[in-house]
Design a protein around this motif. Structure first.
Motif, PDB file in Angstrom:
ATOM      1  N   UNK A   1     -25.138 -14.181  12.517  1.00  0.00           N
ATOM      2  CA  UNK A   1     -25.221 -14.236  13.968  1.00  0.00           C
ATOM      3  C   UNK A   1     -23.951 -13.608  14.543  1.00  0.00           C
ATOM      4  N   UNK A   2     -23.975 -12.287  14.724  1.00  0.00           N
ATOM      5  CA  UNK A   2     -22.799 -11.558  15.166  1.00  0.00           C
ATOM      6  C   UNK A   2     -22.582 -11.701  16.672  1.00  0.00           C
ATOM      7  N   UNK A   3     -21.310 -11.725  17.061  1.00  0.00           N
ATOM      8  CA  UNK A   3     -20.976 -11.759  18.487  1.00  0.00           C
ATOM      9  C   UNK A   3     -19.795 -10.824  18.728  1.00  0.00           C
ATOM     10  N   UNK A   4     -19.919  -9.982  19.751  1.00  0.00           N
ATOM     11  CA  UNK A   4     -18.827  -9.103  20.152  1.00  0.00           C
ATOM     12  C   UNK A   4     -17.863  -9.880  21.038  1.00  0.00           C
ATOM     13  N   UNK A   5     -16.591  -9.815  20.716  1.00  0.00           N
ATOM     14  CA  UNK A   5     -15.578 -10.555  21.462  1.00  0.00           C
ATOM     15  C   UNK A   5     -15.079  -9.717  22.629  1.00  0.00           C
TER      16      UNK A   5
END
Length: 609
Positions: free
Chosen positions: A602-606
């Motif tokens: 579950x990737x998230x861009x910061x």
């Protein structure tokens, strides 16, 4: 300012692509390709299909866990007819158990599969009745609710339960009662009169969503064992007919009706509700309330807010990885548009043969993963609807039976350069199921002058009649080998969702397809098959729907075919397959390539703010 290096003892890593190992959970890295800082989050949930109920119904009660559940009562079609049906779930399939003593709908349930409680509901009047289940039978207990009602919520175990909310004459109520295993005692009322969903225990419960009698609500209330407190956080989607599970600080809610039936899913962390990006495959209201925030079970319910009750079951799982549905992409077109063709091989090395253009075809084409090439080798007998599934490879395939103004028994073998007539089947027929290799195959079902269940086994030189299917039918599909196959659907005589598994000796009925259908494409193995397209109404409407078999149950794949079609050729595996040709209002030439389901983090861009 404290740096990342000072906090964690190492620098932020630089990657050209995102890492895929679950070890990356919680880590931060720089993706040089996208030019962004990213992280992998855990706790991602998704719904997947489970085994279907034996009795379609809604407003039923439930108890237990995702892998050891109990479902009981409810309303059954064609109207609000109360049911006393009871079923147990083992994590894979539902089994009928002894019935409730009182048929009723809109009841509540709590407890375990072997120690369950059914309470309240509606028969021809509001009910206060309580029944207990011991794993073998239901017993009516003397304890009755102090306020007879339906559409109530209930939580807890068989010796320590809590029932709250619901409706009775003249409308919704605030009534709340506790149960000690022998008697119900009135407690402090809820703050809002309504029927909604609940989670938790007798001393720490949560009441959320529902209907006040005039409007849907997203209100949330918390119970501490003595009083109900309205919390500042409401659900994101106000709705009625929703279901819930979990604890007071870690709850899950799904389904219901806002302005229309929804499959929306929300999670509660003790403070706020968040909407999951993954909704249910089948939106519904009034399903079971079973499980926890990490592992819940939704069975039955109304799928169109018009008493269209379902047997469908969905399982919710909450974990580190994100499921990625199987997907379809465009491949090269056949040189000859046709339907009812045979097909075998892999996604990058497939053979397509026969079918109907019209007229009946002898054409053979070979696929290299990009384009189809006409083979100089034509079949000896033009035919459509030959035994269609995974029968060998591109250079060693078997074609048998079919139709050419008459049913055929003839069999042909292809060696990569030419077709040769070999021993015919014992029963001439068309539109049957086939699986196996050029030297070890089976052919089952189909139609002679009537639907047949006949099954024959091929040993490389002759056909032998073996044990028949349990259900005579045509246009069934699936995948597998001579000794381990799965066959599903077909017409018997209308579209069916029945599935059967072959062990080399006999056929066994197993969990059904989610969508009854016939004349679809299929490929794969006994434990990992794909079915796609087809028709549920005798050919008037072609489908795009896709289902996957895991050896136990069928799951609806969220990505369907780009082109609805019936009588397409299927080949390959669940990880990498192919569908070619078929029919809608005319013969098709297009091909679609299937990439099977997978998982990712579950990737998230910061970002900075």
């Amino acid at each position: 300012m404290t740096t990342y290096k000072e906090l964690f003892g190492k620098y932020v890593q630089n990657y050209s692509s995102d890492p895929t190992s679950t070890d990356a959970e919680g880590q931060i890295w720089y993706n040089s390709t996208s030019g962004t800082f990213k992280t992998a989050l855990g706790s991602f949930g998704a719904w997947a299909s489970g085994g279907s109920l034996n009795t379609s119904r809604g407003t039923l009660g439930g108890a237990g866990t995702q892998t050891s559940a109990l479902a009981f009562g409810g309303y059954v079609p064609p109207s609000t007819t109360p049911s006393n049906a009871s079923e147990s779930y083992n994590g894979t399939s539902w089994t009928n158990t002894p019935s409730l003593n009182t048929s009723r709908g809109e009841l509540a349930g709590f407890g375990l599969q072997t120690a369950g409680i059914a309470v309240g509901g509606y028969t021809t009047a509001y009910s206060a009745a309580t029944e207990s289940f011991n794993g073998s039978s239901w017993t009516t207990v003397p304890a009755t609710l102090n306020t007879a009602r339906n559409v109530l919520s209930a939580v807890g175990i068989s010796t320590a339960g809590l029932a709250f909310g619901g409706a009775t004459t003249p409308g919704t109520v605030t009534s709340s009662e506790s149960y000690n295993g022998s008697v119900w005692t009135t407690t402090s009322p809820t703050n809002t009169a309504r029927y909604g969903a609940g989670a938790g225990t007798q001393t720490a419960a949560l009441f959320f969503g529902g209907y006040t009698g005039t409007a849907n609500t997203g209100a949330t209330e918390s119970w501490n064992g003595s009083t109900w407190t309205t919390l500042p956080a409401s659900m994101n989607t106000a709705r009625r007919g929703l279901s819930g599970a979990g604890t007071q600080t870690s709850a899950l809610s799904w389904g219901g009706v806002s302005t229309a039936i929804t499959g929306a899913t929300e999670l509660w962390n003790g403070t706020t509700w968040s909407t999951s990006p993954n909704s249910m495959a089948t939106g519904r209201r009034d399903s079971t309330d079973i499980g926890t925030q990490a592992a819940a079970l939704a069975a039955g319910g109304d799928t169109n807010n018009a008493l269209s009750f379902t047997t469908a079951t969905e399982e919710w799982d909450y974990g580190v990885t994100v499921p990625v549905a199987g997907s379809w992409s465009a491949g090269g077109n056949l040189n000859t548009a046709r339907y009812g063709l045979g097909s075998a091989g892999t996604q990058t090395a497939t053979i397509a043969f026969g079918g109907e253009v019209p007229p009946y075809s002898t054409a053979t084409e070979l696929y290299n993963g990009t384009a189809w090439t006409n083979s100089p080798a034509s079949m000896n007998t033009a035919r459509n609807y030959p035994g269609p599934s995974s029968l060998g490879t591109q250079t060693a395939v078997l074609a048998f039976s079919g139709y050419n103004d008459n049913n055929l028994a003839s069999t042909e073998s292809f060696n990569g350069s030419s077709w040769t007539n070999v021993t015919s089947m014992n029963t001439a027929r068309r539109d049957l199921f086939g699986a196996g290799t050029q030297t070890a195959a089976i052919g089952a079902g189909g139609i002679t002058t009537v639907m047949t269940a006949a099954n024959e086994s091929w040993n490389g030189s002759a056909w032998t009649t073996v044990n028949s299917l349990n259900t005579a039918r045509r246009a069934l599909r699936g995948g597998g080998s001579q000794t381990a196959a799965i066959a599903a659907g077909g017409e018997a005589p209308s579209a069916t969702n029945a599935s059967e598994s072959w062990n080399g000796t006999s056929w066994t009925t197993v969990n059904s397809l989610n969508t009854a259908r016939a004349s679809y494409g299929g490929f794969g193995t006994q434990t990992a098959a794909v079915v796609a397209g087809g028709t549920s109404d005798g050919g008037s409407t072609a489908l795009t729907a896709v289902e996957l078999w895991n050896g136990t149950s069928w799951t609806s794949n969220s990505n369907g075919l780009a082109t609805a079609r019936l009588y397409a050729g299927g080949s390959g595996t669940q990880a990498s397959g192919l569908m070619s040709g078929g029919y809608v209002t005319t013969s098709l030439a297009n091909t679609e390539e299937f990439t099977g389901p997978s998982t990712t983090l579950n990737y998230k861009t910061l970002t900075t703010s």
